[in-house]
Design an enzyme around this catalytic site. Structure first.
Site: not given
Length: 608
Positions: A15, A18, A519
């Site tokens: 977009d 930077s 477990s």
């Protein structure tokens, strides 16, 4: 002194975040001569055919330059005649959303970019909601690449209305929408002749003039304690950063969570005694009497800061591993770090609509409201009142990675209405009565590893030597206490949590508790260890999968391979091997009697 504005740039990939900041620095002549020269040289081999590539000023990583995207957060410091700035250029790719959230956590204002050719997309909405979650009250929507749509005012107004409609209800204080071109420089430092229809300020002048100060919640002094300073027996001071308000020598403060009151005897800023301190200063406070204060406590003049062990929070989930109810994490609020459990997932937030959506598990980059319980009381305030003790992060106890960040909404009423009842007959008394040290012997391993058979034999040996025991077997418990649980991940998490709580109660009764459960998840075994405490002894029955499947006593592996049993550990669901169990035994290498004798011998080391 010039005011400081901390802001971020965010938005989707490509977009122009930077490029926008780079062009701003270049046009405002805020670069050193060598930086400007290096930019011009680097641009010759860049992606713009020799024209200046302003993004190179911020995309410093080689991977960023190769891909043309931002990966890490790039911070830049600059000053104009009117203001000083710190800008965090954050990544737009969804994979790096956690990096964007880090940048948002420090900022007062967000510049969100959208591509004028694409408009408001999902990532735009995600970033806007994250900014609001992180307490950013001022947003600038920079509609970039206006040059690619011929500076079309109608298209700009459509994008503006889409964004304003999406952000309605986010409770931000200001939203400014500016048409820009990061590559051509339109409306970045000066108004553009290409957008004469735009009546507002260009981006940089707007940032120079906007007022982001909020003193509404700065009336009361608040300082989370980072360290207790005790250089000698005559001095005891509490060190930390003032997060709100002012404090003077002679003022009365409240210490939380102990709720004691004391007066300020002296204040030090570094090694200099001062009469007053204010927001943002790192100080040492000496009180006029001894109080119960350590790292994680809070000194304050407010009567409204809360102390609780259960609260509701809004969080951004940033972990690759899914969030399910019952998972245990380290919860950090201010300077306090405590074990905590996500008790319930109330709902997640739809990124596009903002609506609350029912969910029983949460995936990476989703926003969720959940209830969290802590191992003990913690001091907090609403995030809107004080960000330092209103924000939180969740840390994975196994990997030590940050799993989530978010804000505290409110304490749960049950946290203050339900009070622990002390009893006269204590755990120690019961243990002495039985003449033994209570332990939880947690047998874990694959189905068919021999853990239930081994646990049964170990219990018989312990009883024969005069010990008082109770064996909790996985299948047996699922016939009663956990009858309502299935075998999905969240059910397995809850299954282990309940067993751990029962084992702790058995230990409180003075018993040696043996548990035999697959477990399979390391995090859940760690959670069980946290619940039980120092009495927890993990016994890993490490019989290989091949041997377990060969035995297949119950015929479960055969059914699992045929697809008749979903989520079967070792076949269609993982078993995470214990990293550092107290005891390990492979029943394929020993006879039952040998394995039993070995385990009992090892257990005796903890009973002595």
């Amino acid at each position: 002194m010039k005011s400081l504005l901390k802001f971020i740039t965010c938005g989707s990939v490509d977009d122009g975040k930077s490029t926008l900041i780079g062009h701003m620095l270049y046009d405002a002549k805020l670069l050193f001569a060598d930086q400007e020269k290096a930019l011009e040289l680097d641009s010759k081999v860049g992606s713009r055919g020799g024209e200046i590539d302003y993004s190179l000023l911020l995309d410093g990583l080689m991977a960023e330059r190769e891909q043309g995207i931002t990966i890490d957060v790039a911070y830049r410091y600059f000053t104009t005649d009117d203001r000083s700035f710190i800008v965090a250029d954050t990544p737009g790719h969804e994979e790096y959303t956690r990096n964007m959230a880090v940048g948002a956590s420090f900022a007062d204002l967000a510049v969100i970019l959208v591509d004028a050719t694409k408009g408001v997309i999902t990532q735009t909405k995600r970033h806007a909601r994250i900014c609001a979650l992180m307490g950013i009250n001022h947003i600038v929507l920079a509609v970039n690449k206006m040059d690619l749509i011929g500076y079309d005012e109608k298209r700009f107004e459509e994008i503006k209305q889409d964004f304003l409609q999406m952000t309605y209800g986010l409770n931000v204080k200001s939203i400014q929408v500016i048409p820009v071109s990061a590559t051509e420089g339109d409306n970045i430092t000066e108004k553009s002749d290409n957008t004469l229809w735009y009546q507002g300020e260009p981006l940089l002048p707007y940032l120079e003039n906007i007022d982001v100060d909020d003193d509404a919640n700065q009336e009361h002094f608040v300082m989370p304690v980072q360290r207790v300073s005790r250089p000698n027996h005559t001095f005891r001071g509490f060190q930390g950063q003032v997060e709100a308000g002012q404090l003077s020598v002679g003022d009365e403060v409240i210490t939380l969570p102990s709720q004691e009151k004391a007066k300020v005897k002296s204040l030090l800023n570094t090694d200099q005694e001062v009469k007053d301190v204010s927001d943002g200063q790192a100080i040492t406070v000496q009180l006029d009497k001894e109080v119960d204060v350590s790292r994680g406590c809070v000194l304050t003049t407010s009567e409204n800061i809360q102390v609780t062990d259960m609260f509701t929070a809004n969080i951004l989930w940033m972990d690759d591993t899914e969030l399910v109810e019952g998972r245990n994490y380290l919860v950090k609020v201010g300077t306090k770090l405590l074990p905590g459990t996500v008790m319930s997932i109330k709902h997640k937030i739809d990124i596009n609509t903002g609506k609350e959506v029912p969910a029983d598990r949460i995936f990476k980059n989703e926003l969720v409201e959940c209830d969290i319980s802590l191992s003990e009381n913690m001091v907090f305030d609403k995030f809107a009142n004080n960000e330092a003790i209103g924000g939180l992060i969740l840390i994975d106890r196994v990997t030590n990675m940050t799993s989530a960040c978010g804000v505290i909404e409110h304490a749960l009423r049950r946290s203050t209405n339900v009070v622990w009842q002390e009893t006269d007959i204590t755990r120690d008394f019961r243990a002495q009565q039985k003449g033994q040290k209570p332990l939880t012997l947690w047998f874990t391993g694959l189905s068919g590893s021999g853990k239930s058979t081994l646990a049964n034999e170990v219990e018989k040996k312990l009883v024969a030597t005069g010990h008082h025991t109770m064996l909790l077997d996985g299948d047996n418990v699922r016939h009663g206490l956990n009858k309502n649980l299935g075998f999905k991940e969240n059910d397995r998490v809850e299954n282990i949590r309940r067993i751990a709580e029962v084992a702790k109660l058995m230990n409180d009764a003075g018993l040696i508790t043996l548990t035999s459960f697959i477990s399979p998840y390391e995090a859940d075994r760690q959670n069980a260890r946290n619940v039980v405490g120092d009495s927890f002894i993990e016994i890993f029955v490490s019989t290989p999968l091949e041997e377990c499947e060969k035995r297949d006593v119950k015929g479960l592996y055969k059914k699992a391979r045929a697809g008749e049993i979903p989520n079967f550990t070792g076949v269609s669901s993982p078993y995470e091997t214990p990293g550092n169990p107290e005891i390990e035994v492979d029943t394929s290498q020993y006879s039952l009697e040998e394995a039993t004798d070995y385990v009992v011998k090892e257990i005796m080391k903890y009973l002595d």
